[in-house]
Design a protein around this motif. Structure first.
Motif, mmCIF file in Angstrom:
data_model
loop_
_atom_site.group_PDB
_atom_site.id
_atom_site.type_symbol
_atom_site.label_atom_id
_atom_site.label_comp_id
_atom_site.label_asym_id
_atom_site.label_seq_id
_atom_site.Cartn_x
_atom_site.Cartn_y
_atom_site.Cartn_z
ATOM 1 N N ALA A 114 -0.808 14.519 -1.649
ATOM 2 C CA ALA A 114 -0.768 13.579 -2.562
ATOM 3 C C ALA A 114 0.634 13.590 -3.787
ATOM 4 N N GLY A 115 0.899 14.965 -4.071
ATOM 5 C CA GLY A 115 2.036 14.922 -5.129
ATOM 6 C C GLY A 115 3.337 15.043 -4.407
ATOM 7 N N THR A 116 3.456 15.082 -3.030
ATOM 8 C CA THR A 116 4.898 15.011 -2.479
ATOM 9 C C THR A 116 5.084 13.564 -2.235
ATOM 10 N N THR A 117 6.234 13.193 -2.838
ATOM 11 C CA THR A 117 6.616 11.709 -2.596
ATOM 12 C C THR A 117 7.818 11.604 -1.223
ATOM 13 N N ILE A 118 7.977 10.633 -0.982
ATOM 14 C CA ILE A 118 9.206 10.504 0.158
ATOM 15 C C ILE A 118 10.327 10.643 -0.493
ATOM 16 N N ASP A 119 10.548 10.379 -1.911
ATOM 17 C CA ASP A 119 11.756 10.637 -2.667
ATOM 18 C C ASP A 119 12.180 12.364 -2.729
ATOM 19 N N ASP A 120 10.980 12.914 -2.912
ATOM 20 C CA ASP A 120 11.096 14.361 -3.021
ATOM 21 C C ASP A 120 11.641 14.866 -1.446
ATOM 22 N N ILE A 121 10.983 14.347 -0.290
ATOM 23 C CA ILE A 121 11.830 14.608 0.902
ATOM 24 C C ILE A 121 13.183 14.280 1.096
ATOM 25 N N GLY A 178 13.348 7.229 10.987
ATOM 26 C CA GLY A 178 13.697 7.148 12.290
ATOM 27 C C GLY A 178 13.021 8.358 13.046
ATOM 28 N N HIS A 179 12.613 9.330 12.463
ATOM 29 C CA HIS A 179 11.816 10.447 13.031
ATOM 30 C C HIS A 179 10.230 10.621 12.727
ATOM 31 N N PHE A 180 10.105 10.036 11.799
ATOM 32 C CA PHE A 180 8.447 9.830 11.460
ATOM 33 C C PHE A 180 8.205 8.493 11.061
ATOM 34 N N GLU A 181 6.948 7.956 11.443
ATOM 35 C CA GLU A 181 6.497 6.656 11.378
ATOM 36 C C GLU A 181 5.902 6.579 9.613
ATOM 37 N N SER A 182 5.495 7.284 9.332
ATOM 38 C CA SER A 182 4.878 7.327 7.910
ATOM 39 C C SER A 182 4.824 8.629 7.072
ATOM 40 N N LYS A 183 4.532 8.320 5.990
ATOM 41 C CA LYS A 183 4.283 9.596 5.072
ATOM 42 C C LYS A 183 2.897 10.378 5.669
ATOM 43 N N ASP A 184 1.885 9.799 6.207
ATOM 44 C CA ASP A 184 0.854 10.377 6.819
ATOM 45 C C ASP A 184 1.394 11.176 8.122
ATOM 46 N N GLU A 185 2.192 10.681 8.841
ATOM 47 C CA GLU A 185 2.344 11.505 9.623
ATOM 48 C C GLU A 185 3.289 12.802 9.368
ATOM 49 N N ILE A 186 4.090 12.421 8.514
ATOM 50 C CA ILE A 186 4.975 13.620 7.835
ATOM 51 C C ILE A 186 3.898 14.682 7.419
ATOM 52 N N GLU A 195 -7.422 20.108 -1.709
ATOM 53 C CA GLU A 195 -6.976 18.470 -1.696
ATOM 54 C C GLU A 195 -7.762 17.772 -0.483
ATOM 55 N N ALA A 196 -8.037 18.406 0.540
ATOM 56 C CA ALA A 196 -8.788 17.779 1.791
ATOM 57 C C ALA A 196 -10.134 17.671 1.600
ATOM 58 N N ASP A 197 -10.753 18.584 0.677
ATOM 59 C CA ASP A 197 -12.211 18.708 0.637
ATOM 60 C C ASP A 197 -13.034 17.472 0.513
ATOM 61 N N ASP A 198 -12.482 16.427 -0.260
ATOM 62 C CA ASP A 198 -13.349 15.174 -0.496
ATOM 63 C C ASP A 198 -12.857 13.974 0.096
ATOM 64 N N ASN A 199 -11.351 13.995 0.494
ATOM 65 C CA ASN A 199 -10.673 12.711 0.513
ATOM 66 C C ASN A 199 -9.694 12.725 2.024
ATOM 67 N N ASN A 200 -10.075 13.881 2.760
ATOM 68 C CA ASN A 200 -9.122 13.742 4.027
ATOM 69 C C ASN A 200 -9.886 14.468 5.059
ATOM 70 N N PRO A 201 -10.663 13.662 5.642
ATOM 71 C CA PRO A 201 -11.619 14.248 6.932
ATOM 72 C C PRO A 201 -10.781 14.804 7.929
ATOM 73 N N MET A 202 -9.695 14.357 8.309
ATOM 74 C CA MET A 202 -8.910 14.756 9.492
ATOM 75 C C MET A 202 -8.459 16.364 8.952
ATOM 76 N N LEU A 203 -7.897 16.302 7.845
ATOM 77 C CA LEU A 203 -7.275 17.686 7.276
ATOM 78 C C LEU A 203 -8.623 18.675 7.067
ATOM 79 N N LYS A 204 -9.330 18.059 6.658
ATOM 80 C CA LYS A 204 -10.628 18.984 6.441
ATOM 81 C C LYS A 204 -11.339 19.313 7.642
ATOM 82 N N GLN A 205 -11.152 18.912 8.609
ATOM 83 C CA GLN A 205 -11.453 19.543 10.086
ATOM 84 C C GLN A 205 -10.584 20.339 10.421
ATOM 85 N N LYS A 206 -9.242 19.976 10.404
ATOM 86 C CA LYS A 206 -8.119 20.950 10.769
ATOM 87 C C LYS A 206 -8.251 22.413 10.055
#
Length: 196
Positions: free
Chosen positions: A25-32, A45-53, A110-121
């Motif tokens: 959540a704290g990392t922005t596209i501008d940071d990257i 051109g290499h990633f579809e979205s911030k979520d994919e990154i 970070e994933a505990d309550d708001n990112n089920p995919m990451l929580k599972q990983k």
């Protein structure tokens, strides 16, 4: 590896520490963009979205941690030395070999309550870490190196949870003394069960 793959790998290796330190959540596209020196169009051109990154960064960081643990554990010959090597991967949370500390801890909070995919990983990662420790201890028991009086699963859970908790306490306080104490306690406990 072609140019596109090299560029994608450069983005991953450059952005991963930012994600590990600032969180998803704290990392922005501008940071990257600032870190890589790329234009937004080049990045997308290499990633579809911030979520994919973010997904790729988590996989990369967890893979880096797994590779480190596997390498140090596999160098050792005895079960006790393998467990000590596993523990030692975490012994310096302030100057961690992965910038920003342990990705399991960082992303887990970070994933505990708001990112089920990451929580599972991360759940899988945690379970695999404990399974690794349990298997090493059980092999040590089978080889007559460790007393069968030890409960391998209990020790593995305690060690894993202590290391992650020690990482948190040490990073928040800015002192590795807490982790040093935990490492000493975990090793001393295992030595009590060592037969040879």
């Amino acid at each position: 590896m072609g140019k596109a793959e090299r560029t994608r790998q450069f983005i991953i290796e450059t952005a991963a520490p930012i994600f590990n330190e600032k969180g998803i959540a704290g990392t922005t596209i501008d940071d990257i963009l600032a870190a890589t020196g790329m234009a937004k169009g080049g990045l997308y051109g290499h990633f579809e979205s911030k979520d994919e990154i973010a997904r790729v960064m988590v996989d990369y960081l967890l893979g880096k941690l797994n590779d480190k643990v596997t390498a140090v554990v596999n160098k050792e010959k005895t079960a006790v030395k393998k467990i000590f090597a596993f523990i030692d991967v975490y012994k310096d949370p302030i100057d961690s070999y992965i910038n920003g500390g342990c990705p399991i801890l960082n992303f887990g909070v970070e994933a505990d309550d708001n990112n089920p995919m990451l929580k599972q990983k991360l759940k899988i990662q945690i379970e695999e870490g404990q399974k690794t420790l349990t298997e090493i201890i059980n092999k040590g028991i089978a080889d007559g190196e460790i007393s069968p009086k030890i409960d391998a699963e209990d020790y593995a859970l305690k060690a894993f949870a202590s290391l992650e908790g020690g990482m948190l306490v040490s990073r928040v306080t800015g002192s590795s003394k807490y982790m040093n104490s935990l490492v000493r306690m975990l090793k001393n406990e295992l030595k009590e069960y060592q037969l040879k």
